[in-house]
Design a protein around this motif. Sequence first.
Motif, PDB file in Angstrom:
ATOM      1  N   PRO A 122      -7.172  22.344  28.610  1.00 49.41           N
ATOM      2  CA  PRO A 122      -8.582  22.841  28.792  1.00 49.41           C
ATOM      3  C   PRO A 122      -8.802  22.883  30.399  1.00 49.41           C
ATOM      4  O   PRO A 122      -9.132  23.991  30.822  1.00 49.41           O
ATOM      5  N   LYS A 123      -8.192  22.067  31.183  1.00 51.87           N
ATOM      6  CA  LYS A 123      -8.135  22.049  32.549  1.00 51.87           C
ATOM      7  C   LYS A 123      -7.532  22.851  33.119  1.00 51.87           C
ATOM      8  O   LYS A 123      -7.590  23.646  34.134  1.00 51.87           O
TER       9      LYS A 123
ATOM     10  N   LYS B 196     -10.913  34.764  25.371  1.00 54.86           N
ATOM     11  CA  LYS B 196     -10.874  33.980  24.019  1.00 54.86           C
ATOM     12  C   LYS B 196      -9.485  33.723  23.470  1.00 54.86           C
ATOM     13  O   LYS B 196      -9.293  32.602  22.904  1.00 54.86           O
ATOM     14  N   ALA B 197      -9.181  34.948  23.401  1.00 57.80           N
ATOM     15  CA  ALA B 197      -7.823  35.049  22.439  1.00 57.80           C
ATOM     16  C   ALA B 197      -6.650  34.325  23.394  1.00 57.80           C
ATOM     17  O   ALA B 197      -5.868  33.394  22.842  1.00 57.80           O
ATOM     18  N   ALA B 198      -6.505  34.169  24.687  1.00 55.90           N
ATOM     19  CA  ALA B 198      -5.331  33.767  25.529  1.00 55.90           C
ATOM     20  C   ALA B 198      -5.843  32.113  25.394  1.00 55.90           C
ATOM     21  O   ALA B 198      -4.704  31.328  25.209  1.00 55.90           O
TER      22      ALA B 198
ATOM     23  N   TYR C 140      -0.982  33.038  30.208  1.00 55.46           N
ATOM     24  CA  TYR C 140      -0.812  34.073  31.173  1.00 55.46           C
ATOM     25  C   TYR C 140      -0.824  35.397  30.403  1.00 55.46           C
ATOM     26  O   TYR C 140      -1.287  36.410  30.806  1.00 55.46           O
ATOM     27  N   SER C 141       0.267  35.238  29.662  1.00 54.96           N
ATOM     28  CA  SER C 141       1.029  36.440  29.122  1.00 54.96           C
ATOM     29  C   SER C 141      -0.002  37.143  28.188  1.00 54.96           C
ATOM     30  O   SER C 141      -0.065  38.477  28.267  1.00 54.96           O
ATOM     31  N   VAL C 142      -0.877  36.465  27.474  1.00 50.25           N
ATOM     32  CA  VAL C 142      -1.988  37.215  26.711  1.00 50.25           C
ATOM     33  C   VAL C 142      -2.790  37.808  27.346  1.00 50.25           C
ATOM     34  O   VAL C 142      -3.348  39.033  27.141  1.00 50.25           O
ATOM     35  N   GLU C 143      -3.410  37.045  28.607  1.00 48.63           N
ATOM     36  CA  GLU C 143      -4.316  37.774  29.392  1.00 48.63           C
ATOM     37  C   GLU C 143      -3.924  38.794  30.163  1.00 48.63           C
ATOM     38  O   GLU C 143      -4.656  39.825  30.266  1.00 48.63           O
TER      39      GLU C 143
ATOM     40  N   LEU D 263      -6.204  28.004  36.029  1.00 51.67           N
ATOM     41  CA  LEU D 263      -5.773  29.230  36.234  1.00 51.67           C
ATOM     42  C   LEU D 263      -6.829  30.518  35.929  1.00 51.67           C
ATOM     43  O   LEU D 263      -6.378  31.297  35.973  1.00 51.67           O
ATOM     44  N   ASN D 264      -7.855  30.057  35.571  1.00 53.92           N
ATOM     45  CA  ASN D 264      -8.979  30.730  35.525  1.00 53.92           C
ATOM     46  C   ASN D 264      -8.783  31.932  34.372  1.00 53.92           C
ATOM     47  O   ASN D 264      -8.865  33.311  34.533  1.00 53.92           O
ATOM     48  N   ILE D 265      -8.230  31.300  33.036  1.00 54.57           N
ATOM     49  CA  ILE D 265      -7.934  32.110  32.042  1.00 54.57           C
ATOM     50  C   ILE D 265      -9.144  32.067  31.222  1.00 54.57           C
ATOM     51  O   ILE D 265      -9.703  31.114  30.917  1.00 54.57           O
TER      52      ILE D 265
END
Lengths: 227, 120
Positions: free
Chosen positions: A164-165, A175-177, B106-109, A170-172
């Motif tokens: 989670p951190k 929701k899917a990612a 990363y790849s999904v985003e 990485l600012n992702i």
Amino acid sequence: MIENMLISTGITVFAYLIGLKIFQAFNRNVWLNPLYTVTLFLFIFLPFLHLDYQSYENGSGVFSILMQTAIVSLAIPLFKQWPLIKKNFKKIGMGIFVGGAAGVGSTFSLASLFGIKKDIMASLLPKAATLPVALSASGTLGGVPALTVLFVLTSALFSFICGPKVLEWLNIKSKAARGLAMGASAQALGASKCLQWGEEEGAMSAIAMTTTAIIVSSFIPFYMIFS
Amino acid sequence: MPKVFWQFTLIFSSLAFGNAIVSFFRLPLSGSIVGMLLLFLSLLTGIIQIEWVEKAANVHLQHMTLLFIPPVIGALVYFHHIHMKIWKLGVVIAGSSLCIIIITGYSVELYEKLKRRLKR
């Protein structure tokens, strides 16, 4: 033997229920997750209960069966989210394939770099898969099952704590990612975390966990050809 | 309570079927994964209704943490028996776990961003 089973199972369930109560009483503080508190409690206090670890392990076989039925139960969230999967089939397939390849590839290259021996390598490689899957894959490769258990669980625990951190840093945000990354790395633990985040994250992590297991075990024969 | 018991029996039968298929065809997969796929397909085709298994499945999924406790204790005990540099194993485990999280995330985003841009 039966007495041993009743004691081991009973004490685990009892300690878990108390651990869960504490966890809920303290507003679900991450560090009070029953997985840490109860495991530590049992690890320290089992000897005081005149129960050595070996007989505890033999006596707690019920849980390994329940772990397998729990994996079968993942069919339910998978079924409920099927429309979502169908809609995002390419995205999920791509993410899991790339992630699974990165997992097996990075394990192989890091382990070769450190000159890790063949039997330990065989126990390390399938660690990105869920426990029962990793165990059978490790067996096919000639690994040590107890080591594989250790590797699968430590990497799941590591991902569960740091995932989670890392995703936040990485600012992702997607929701899917987030769901796919947690499910692919921390498996069932990640899925339990994602279910708290939300329905979509939970579903994605459950999907990631099952598809990662399938993809990792399909990479294994290739390793056997090259080695 | 008896209802949950019957639901559990149904889930357990899927597992038993999965195990039978794996050992019969000598698949490199585990029985639980095949059992899950079987249950999933039965739900999709409507052979099994979701109400028949939902309750027991949810009990499993909510309390999955409980199931991890005995293997983690077993692994802690085994830790004393490894005769090699543990930090190396730690680096391999941490490094590849980070690789999976970062690359998958990363790849999904990135995929989602590209798709959004293409739509415009």
